[in-house]
Design an enzyme around this catalytic site. Structure first.
Site, PDB file in Angstrom:
ATOM      1  N   SER A   1      -4.893  -1.990   5.859  1.00 40.21           N
ATOM      2  CA  SER A   1      -6.306  -1.578   5.976  1.00 40.21           C
ATOM      3  C   SER A   1      -6.673  -0.733   4.773  1.00 40.21           C
ATOM      4  O   SER A   1      -5.864   0.083   4.320  1.00 40.21           O
ATOM      5  CB  SER A   1      -6.546  -0.729   7.232  1.00 40.21           C
ATOM      6  OG  SER A   1      -7.907  -0.331   7.275  1.00 40.21           O
TER       7      SER A   1
ATOM      8  N   ASN B   1      -2.683  -8.567   1.365  1.00 44.60           N
ATOM      9  CA  ASN B   1      -3.620  -9.460   0.653  1.00 44.60           C
ATOM     10  C   ASN B   1      -4.033  -8.877  -0.699  1.00 44.60           C
ATOM     11  O   ASN B   1      -4.845  -9.465  -1.405  1.00 44.60           O
ATOM     12  CB  ASN B   1      -4.858  -9.778   1.506  1.00 44.60           C
ATOM     13  CG  ASN B   1      -5.749  -8.566   1.686  1.00 44.60           C
ATOM     14  OD1 ASN B   1      -5.377  -7.459   1.308  1.00 44.60           O
ATOM     15  ND2 ASN B   1      -6.917  -8.776   2.261  1.00 44.60           N
TER      16      ASN B   1
ATOM     17  N   TYR C   1     -14.680   1.766   9.625  1.00 43.94           N
ATOM     18  CA  TYR C   1     -13.256   2.094   9.758  1.00 43.94           C
ATOM     19  C   TYR C   1     -12.978   2.666  11.147  1.00 43.94           C
ATOM     20  O   TYR C   1     -12.089   2.212  11.869  1.00 43.94           O
ATOM     21  CB  TYR C   1     -12.878   3.107   8.677  1.00 43.94           C
ATOM     22  CG  TYR C   1     -11.422   3.491   8.612  1.00 43.94           C
ATOM     23  CD1 TYR C   1     -10.458   2.558   8.268  1.00 43.94           C
ATOM     24  CD2 TYR C   1     -11.011   4.800   8.842  1.00 43.94           C
ATOM     25  CE1 TYR C   1      -9.102   2.915   8.172  1.00 43.94           C
ATOM     26  CE2 TYR C   1      -9.675   5.173   8.740  1.00 43.94           C
ATOM     27  CZ  TYR C   1      -8.729   4.231   8.408  1.00 43.94           C
ATOM     28  OH  TYR C   1      -7.407   4.588   8.304  1.00 43.94           O
TER      29      TYR C   1
ATOM     30  N   GLY D   1       0.815  -1.213   0.000  1.00 37.82           N
ATOM     31  CA  GLY D   1       0.000   0.000   0.000  1.00 37.82           C
ATOM     32  C   GLY D   1       0.849   1.263   0.000  1.00 37.82           C
ATOM     33  O   GLY D   1       2.077   1.215  -0.099  1.00 37.82           O
TER      34      GLY D   1
ATOM     35  N   THR E   1      -2.656  12.117   4.823  1.00 37.50           N
ATOM     36  CA  THR E   1      -1.296  12.078   4.285  1.00 37.50           C
ATOM     37  C   THR E   1      -1.385  11.851   2.780  1.00 37.50           C
ATOM     38  O   THR E   1      -2.310  11.191   2.314  1.00 37.50           O
ATOM     39  CB  THR E   1      -0.495  10.960   4.981  1.00 37.50           C
ATOM     40  OG1 THR E   1      -0.446  11.262   6.383  1.00 37.50           O
ATOM     41  CG2 THR E   1       0.926  10.849   4.465  1.00 37.50           C
TER      42      THR E   1
ATOM     43  N   ASN F   1      -4.607 -10.843  15.714  1.00 39.43           N
ATOM     44  CA  ASN F   1      -3.619 -11.827  15.262  1.00 39.43           C
ATOM     45  C   ASN F   1      -2.200 -11.282  15.374  1.00 39.43           C
ATOM     46  O   ASN F   1      -1.271 -11.990  15.794  1.00 39.43           O
ATOM     47  CB  ASN F   1      -3.879 -12.209  13.791  1.00 39.43           C
ATOM     48  CG  ASN F   1      -5.124 -13.079  13.656  1.00 39.43           C
ATOM     49  OD1 ASN F   1      -5.490 -13.795  14.588  1.00 39.43           O
ATOM     50  ND2 ASN F   1      -5.764 -13.015  12.498  1.00 39.43           N
TER      51      ASN F   1
ATOM     52  N   LYS G   1     -12.703  -6.249   9.673  1.00 37.31           N
ATOM     53  CA  LYS G   1     -11.931  -7.426  10.094  1.00 37.31           C
ATOM     54  C   LYS G   1     -10.431  -7.133  10.221  1.00 37.31           C
ATOM     55  O   LYS G   1      -9.778  -7.601  11.152  1.00 37.31           O
ATOM     56  CB  LYS G   1     -12.170  -8.589   9.120  1.00 37.31           C
ATOM     57  CG  LYS G   1     -13.524  -9.261   9.366  1.00 37.31           C
ATOM     58  CD  LYS G   1     -13.923 -10.210   8.265  1.00 37.31           C
ATOM     59  CE  LYS G   1     -13.125 -11.482   8.280  1.00 37.31           C
ATOM     60  NZ  LYS G   1     -13.616 -12.428   7.237  1.00 37.31           N
TER      61      LYS G   1
END
Ligand code: UDP
Length: 331
Positions: free
Chosen positions: A81, A38, A151, A16, A181, A105, A97
């Site tokens: 995210s 992911n 969020y 990202g 940002t 996790n 999630k």
């Protein structure tokens, strides 16, 4: 330095915008970097230059599921995210999630590896703030069931869970509250004001300002943000810390600045304001200044020119493509 002795860091959301810049920074600091993503909103082009390096590896994995990383880990940065309001609407469950299950996790992983973990929180924990500027002591004004709730509440849960691991398990934790940002690698189609305005101006279209454009934001250039996060990770400060640029302006002024910097003849097109759009946002950065000796260094004109140049060098078909925005979605 001997390869075995390098500090090992896991960076989630590595493909990202912020994640990829963090990968670059820690590679430059001679860390062994393990990227994870992911690829829901990431882009491998952001990190493809790193794949040839011996001190970089990449896992294609969703951190909402159990995370396994072999070997020692010294640090974890949780930056996975979706981060744009358009994305929360498109993928609300994944957004919830990754901030909740994903954080749990990674806290568990940090505990088992005895690693220090820094989680990416957000100015969205302040919601539509009734005080300005927002200091870390302000508890916020969030609508849990509005479109941004997926969020905002995931990030608020993330902060609560991180502090619980810190207080109950003695885990070494850091929480950064990131304010707006921008800069190279921010997705052109992520729907946020800055890339949307620049793309519209470069296409010679009108700029879609939501509402009357008098809502304010304060935009921080990416290199300043990365420096703040880097210093926070290496500090011993476990309470949440704002990192952002307090240089506040209205969205109207931002749109006009982008029109003038691109040199195009675009005008402003006023379209409906999305639900729960915060009216003002400006970080109080006294803590970051006192504790990290950090202050933003890049002014807006300089940062915008760098960003405009980045978008200009993208393949032309990418810029031509009509992008999905909040506004389009409501049509
Ligand atoms: N905005 C806008 N036009 C756009 C996209 C966003 O006027 O095409 C406005 C939006 O309503 C908000 C501000 O710009 O008031 C910043 O929005 P962004 O999505 O960048 O992030 P936010 O700070 O709201 O999370």
């Amino acid at each position: 330095m001997d390869k075995q002795k390098k500090k090992r860091i896991l960076i989630t959301g590595a493909a990202g915008f912020l994640g990829s810049h963090l990968c670059d920074r820690f590679i430059a600091e001679d860390f062994h970097v393990i990227g994870m993503d992911n690829m829901i909103t990431g882009d491998l082009r952001n990190i493809e230059h790193l794949f040839k390096l011996p001190n970089f590896e990449f896992y294609h994995h969703d951190v909402s599921k159990f995370v396994h990383v072999p070997g020692q880990l010294d640090y974890i940065l949780h930056f996975a995210s979706p981060a744009s309001p358009v994305d929360y609407l498109r993928i609300p469950i994944q957004t919830l999630k990754v901030g909740s299950l994903g954080t749990h996790n990674l806290l568990g992983l940090a505990k088992s590896k005895r690693a220090r973990i820094l989680v990416a929180s957000t100015s969205e924990v302040y919601g539509d703030p009734v005080v300005s500027p927002q200091s870390e002591e302000y508890w916020g004004n969030v609508n849990p069931v509005g479109p941004r709730g997926v969020y905002d509440e995931a990030k608020r849960f993330q902060e609560a869970m991180t502090m619980a691991y810190h207080n109950f398990h003695g885990l070494d934790t850091r929480i950064v509250r990131i304010f707006n940002t921008y800069g190279p690698r921010m997705r052109l189609n992520d729907g946020r004001a800055l890339p949307t305005f620049i793309a519209q101006a470069l296409r010679g279209e009108d700029l879609t300002v939501f509402g009357d454009g008098n809502q304010t934001r304060s935009f921080c250039y990416v290199s300043d943000q990365i420096e703040g996060i880097f210093r926070l990770l290496l500090s011993d400060y476990a309470q949440p810390m704002n990192i952002g640029n307090p240089d506040e302006l209205t969205i109207n002024d931002m749109a006009n600045e982008i029109i003038s910097l691109t040199g195009n003849q675009s005008k402003i097109l006023y379209v409906p304001l999305p639900i729960d759009d915060p009216k003002q946002r400006r970080p109080d950065i006294r803590k970051a200044n006192q504790i990290l000796s950090w202050l933003p260094a890049v002014n807006r004109k300089e940062g915008l020119l760098q960003t405009i140049n980045y978008y200009k060098q993208l393949p032309p078909e990418e810029l031509k493509q009509k992008k999905f925005t909040y506004y389009n979605q409501e049509q």
